[in-house]
Structure formats: C-alpha cells, structure tokens
Write an enzyme that holds these catalytic residues in place. Structure first.
Site, mmCIF file in Angstrom:
data_model
loop_
_atom_site.group_PDB
_atom_site.id
_atom_site.type_symbol
_atom_site.label_atom_id
_atom_site.label_comp_id
_atom_site.label_asym_id
_atom_site.label_seq_id
_atom_site.Cartn_x
_atom_site.Cartn_y
_atom_site.Cartn_z
ATOM 1 N N CYS A 132 -44.078 54.163 38.369
ATOM 2 C CA CYS A 132 -44.275 55.555 37.951
ATOM 3 C C CYS A 132 -45.515 55.648 37.066
ATOM 4 C CB CYS A 132 -43.045 56.078 37.212
ATOM 5 S SG CYS A 132 -43.153 57.853 36.858
ATOM 6 N N THR A 383 -24.390 75.629 33.588
ATOM 7 C CA THR A 383 -24.131 76.432 34.779
ATOM 8 C C THR A 383 -24.552 77.873 34.533
ATOM 9 O OG1 THR A 383 -22.455 77.153 36.383
ATOM 10 C CG2 THR A 383 -21.757 76.961 34.085
ATOM 11 N N TYR A 384 -24.952 78.516 35.602
ATOM 12 C CA TYR A 384 -25.264 79.945 35.563
ATOM 13 C C TYR A 384 -24.276 80.700 36.441
ATOM 14 C CZ TYR A 384 -29.497 77.736 33.829
ATOM 15 O OH TYR A 384 -30.379 76.951 33.111
ATOM 16 N N ASN A 385 -23.238 79.969 36.895
ATOM 17 C CA ASN A 385 -22.190 80.539 37.761
ATOM 18 C C ASN A 385 -22.761 81.166 39.021
ATOM 19 O OD1 ASN A 385 -20.929 81.231 34.642
ATOM 20 N ND2 ASN A 385 -19.728 80.007 36.087
ATOM 21 N N THR A 386 -23.777 80.490 39.559
ATOM 22 C CA THR A 386 -24.370 80.965 40.815
ATOM 23 C C THR A 386 -24.482 79.802 41.797
ATOM 24 O OG1 THR A 386 -26.630 80.532 40.072
ATOM 25 C CG2 THR A 386 -25.736 82.737 39.650
ATOM 26 N N THR A 395 -18.983 76.170 39.608
ATOM 27 C CA THR A 395 -19.624 75.016 40.257
ATOM 28 C C THR A 395 -19.209 73.682 39.642
ATOM 29 O OG1 THR A 395 -21.544 75.177 38.773
ATOM 30 C CG2 THR A 395 -21.645 76.415 40.842
ATOM 31 N N GLU A 460 -32.018 75.399 41.030
ATOM 32 C CA GLU A 460 -30.729 74.747 41.265
ATOM 33 C C GLU A 460 -30.929 73.301 41.715
ATOM 34 O OE1 GLU A 460 -27.753 78.332 42.601
ATOM 35 O OE2 GLU A 460 -29.453 77.936 43.925
#
Length: 489
Positions: A132, A383-386, A395, A460
């Site tokens: 790297c 989480t964004y609950n999407t 999720t 995501e």
C-alpha cells in the site's frame, strides 16, 4: 471538535523537539525521496477525485458534506497540514470519521510508550505488507518530519535491531494472525538491550493492526494517490493502486460468481425478502448449539471456495514498497485450509474483546482500549435505517453477517450466532469482495466493487468497507492480545 486544547499541548510532552510545526515536506526530505527513485518514470493519473471507484460528482450526490464533516475536515487540516483522500471518503460517515481520527491521532501523536519515529516506521512496515504505497508514502514523509533517520528508508536492514525484531510479528499479524503464539511475545520481550517492554509491544501491535486494516480500506475504496504528495509518492502509488486493472483471472472469478439475475432491483428485493424471512424464523425457533457449530464449520469450509486458487502462484512484487518487506511470499492462507484441521477455532466466549482484550490493552497502553472500543461500537451500530431506495429498514442482521463473516475467515467463532445467516444474506460476489478486501486487499479492482449491491448508494458500500476494516483490526488484536495474555500467565 475531536481534538481538545489539552491534546494539542500534550502532543509536545514527549519527543517534543521532533514534532514539526507543520507537515509540509521540506526540501531536504524531497531530496532523500527523489534519490531513492531517481530513475522512475511518472505515468499520467488515470482518474481524478479521492477514489477511482466512485465518480467525484456522485460522491456529492450521494452524501452532501454536512456541517459535522466540514468541522472534522478543518480539524484534520489544522493538525496535519493537508486533507487526504482517505479522510474525504470516510467523511461520508462523519460519526465514524470522528472516532477514527481521534484514535489515529492518539496512537500517532499523543504521549505513549513508543518514540514518534518508531510509530511512523511501524506504519510503513504494516502498509508495505500489502504493497500500500499510499500509506507508505504518507509515513515516509511523516517519519522525516519528526526527525527520523533517512537511512531507515533504504530498507529493513538499515533500521535498529529492535524494529527488525518485530518484523516477524508484523508479517504473521498481517496475513495469518492465528499463528501468533506466546513464544513470539517472549522472544520480543527477552532480547537483551533490544527487548520490547509490554507497553511498547501493545502500542506496536495496535499500530500494526491499524495500518493493516487501513490498507484494506484504501484498496477496497479505490483511494487515489494524493495530488500534493512528492513525485516519488505519485510514482509508487500509481504503480501499486491501478484500480482499473481487470485481469483475466478476475474475469474467471466473476463468470463463476455473478448473481443469478442481472436485474439489480430484483436482487435488492430478494435480499429484503431473505432478511424478513430470517427475522421471522429467528423469532419462531432457535437452532441447537450442535447445529450452530455445524453451520460455522460449513461456512468456514465454504470460504475456501471464495476467490481462491487463481492467485496461488502470484508473482512477488519488486515495487518501491518491497524494501520494507521481509519474506514477501508469505501471505494469507485460508484458516480452514485443507490438511490444517489441527488449527483450533478461536472461540469468542473463551477470549473476547469485551471481556479480555479491552481491559488488557487499556491497562498496558492507557486509554487506547476506550478509544478502540468506541470505534468498534460506532461502526457496528452505525445505521441510517436505509437500504438503497428503502427507508425505515433494520439493517442489524446484515451488518452482523458481514462482521462475523470476516471473523469466520480468521477462525473466530461466536457460539450465539447462526452462521446460516451468512449464506442467506451475502451473495457470492459480495463474499468475493469481502474476502479480497480483508485478506489480500492489493488485488481489489473496480470490477469487484461494482459487482455487488448494484442498487445501493456508494456511501452504503463505503460503510461495508468500514465494517471490513474494523472487523479485521479486531480479529488481529484478539489473536495478538490472547498471545500476550498467555505469556503473562
């Protein structure tokens, strides 16, 4: 702000004469770097923006930078003198970024057991295990800025014996951490004038694991070279991080591993349906311990079939970073490799981060345990609950499957987790991506990144990379800290 006035004052309490007032590389440093690769040819960059995997305009469309992220960017710029591409991409998740920067600042710049030049050289050694160059070049510059010996940059044979001694642990931790034993620890602590203290060793292990995992994030996210790095940095970054490389080998992998349907919307709906069904099944009945153990062994064995074989005879790199690598042929081998059934599974209830690792690391390297724990919890609970176009989605199940799959590949088992969920929730192309990014990140390509969750937002998918990075780091720490505990007892 994540760095307090106290922190900025404390950064000068140890080796203060070596800490620079700014991090712009000096003329002498540039001469040292240019001397090393004076014959190298600079190719033109292939992409612009912070990542080769995501068009720059789509980053802003997915997640416009909010006030929280801007504050973190400003703080990072005031601390290091620049805003790197890793920080910009992590800024898609400001809550996590704050925790990450706080931890990284602590292990690199705050008072601690290791001198500052050792910290940056350990980062170089760790990043070099995965070729790297992005991270190697960053810490070459940092090493020189804190007054480190430029001779060290000629390779491992030029460093103090004490740093040479930890190279074996770095190698094993990067690729097969389950092989770390108390004998490795004993050897480092009992080597006369070049011996390590327990506190120094814990600091070093945290640094090594941090940069092994960060290399996974760099390659998994297709991070581009920094435009303002020295000419040599641009050379080595380009040579090692050509995200557009799509070999014939990979084409074979994806012909075998493509999802059953080309309709990404259908894939999304199918995943949603599987999550719903699993949730209902879990509420109705719980599998027996014997069945849970069987499912773990099955998943562990099946991980052998994911993206293996094609790279067995991979050529050894002779790149710029190879000078910092000893035994470059030593790489990841599956924990469940055929014929290696004697390797015992690491049972989380026997040695867990929460009950064992946290307290040990916090005792030997003050406060780092708390920072690491907050970072692990942050990424696991983030989480964004999407899910793509769907909102108000839990999720948790999906995030847990990704985390536990990483640990499964490293031979770590949670007795209370049903590994049948992994096969239900993680499609083949996602498994290929996870294994590549986690175990040999330098092989990651844009094709791999694009192949899974095609309906999802880039933010995501970057969240997936954060989960992979932190799950890998925790796995390395669990093995290393267990070996230290065994030595101490």
């Amino acid at each position: 702000m994540f760095i307090s006035t106290t922190c900025k004052e404390n950064r000068h309490t140890k080796n203060s004469e070596k800490l620079p007032t700014d991090y712009m590389i000096c003329t002498n440093c540039q001469k040292v770097l240019r001397k090393q690769d004076k014959d190298a040819r600079v190719p033109p960059p292939t992409t612009t923006g912070p990542t080769a995997f995501i068009p720059e305009k789509e980053i802003a469309q997915d997640n416009p930078v909010d006030g929280h992220a801007n504050l973190l960017f400003l703080e990072e710029y005031s601390t290091t003198g620049h805003l790197d591409n890793v920080t910009r991409i992590m800024g898609l998740h400001p809550q996590y970024l704050e925790s990450f920067l706080r931890t990284q600042y602590y292990i690199l710049r705050m008072d601690g057991p290791l001198p500052f030049e050792y910290r940056h050289y350990l980062a170089i050694m760790a990043a070099a295990r995965h070729q790297c160059s992005h991270l190697v070049n960053t810490h070459v510059n940092e090493l020189l800025q804190v007054g480190g010996d430029g001779e060290w940059l000629n390779g491992l044979e030029y460093v103090p014996q004490k740093l040479k001694n930890i190279n074996e642990v770095n190698k094993i931790l990067a690729h097969r951490p389950w092989l770390i034993t108390k004998e490795h620890i004993k050897k480092l602590l009992k080597t006369g004038e070049n011996s390590w203290s327990l506190a120094e060793l814990v600091h070093a292990v945290v640094l090594l694991a941090h940069y092994h995992a960060l290399a996974s994030f760099v390659f998994g996210s297709g991070i581009n070279p920094e435009m303002d790095q020295d000419r040599t940095a641009a050379i080595s970054n380009f040579c090692l991080c050509d995200a557009s490389n799509e070999s014939n080998v990979e084409d074979v992998i994806f012909m075998c591993s493509s999802p059953g349907t080309s309709d990404s919307v259908s894939e999304l709906e199918a995943l949603m349906e599987r999550m719903k069904r699993l949730q209902e099944e879990n509420e109705e009945a719980e599998a027996s311990q014997e069945e849970m153990a069987t499912r773990f062994e099955k998943e562990k064995k099946e991980s052998l079939l994911v993206a293996t074989g094609a790279y067995e005879d991979e050529l050894i790199s002779t790149s710029y970073t190879s000078r910092y690598v000893d035994d470059p042929s030593f790489g990841y081998k599956d924990f469940a490799r055929r014929g290696d059934d004697h390797l015992p599974t690491f049972r989380a209830q026997d040695y867990s981060w929460e009950d064992h690792g946290f307290s040990l690391v916090n005792r030997l390297y003050s406060d780092i345990g708390q920072l690491l724990d907050e970072k692990f919890r942050m990424v696991r609970n983030l989480t964004y609950n999407t899910m793509a176009i769907h909102e108000d989605v839990d999720t948790t199940m999906l995030r847990r499957a990704i985390w536990n799959y990483v640990h499964c590949m490293f031979g770590i088992r949670y007795d209370d987790y049903d590994y049948g969920e992994v096969n239900q929730l993680l499609e083949r192309s996602l498994k290929v991506y996870i294994k590549t990014v986690t175990c040999y990140p330098e092989r990651t390509t844009k094709r791999m990144y694009d192949s899974y969750w095609r309906q999802f937002k880039h933010s995501e998918k970057i969240h997936v990379n954060l989960l992979l990075m932190e799950a890998r780091m925790q796995a390395e720490l669990l093995y290393a800290l267990r070996a230290i505990t065994q030595y101490m007892t």
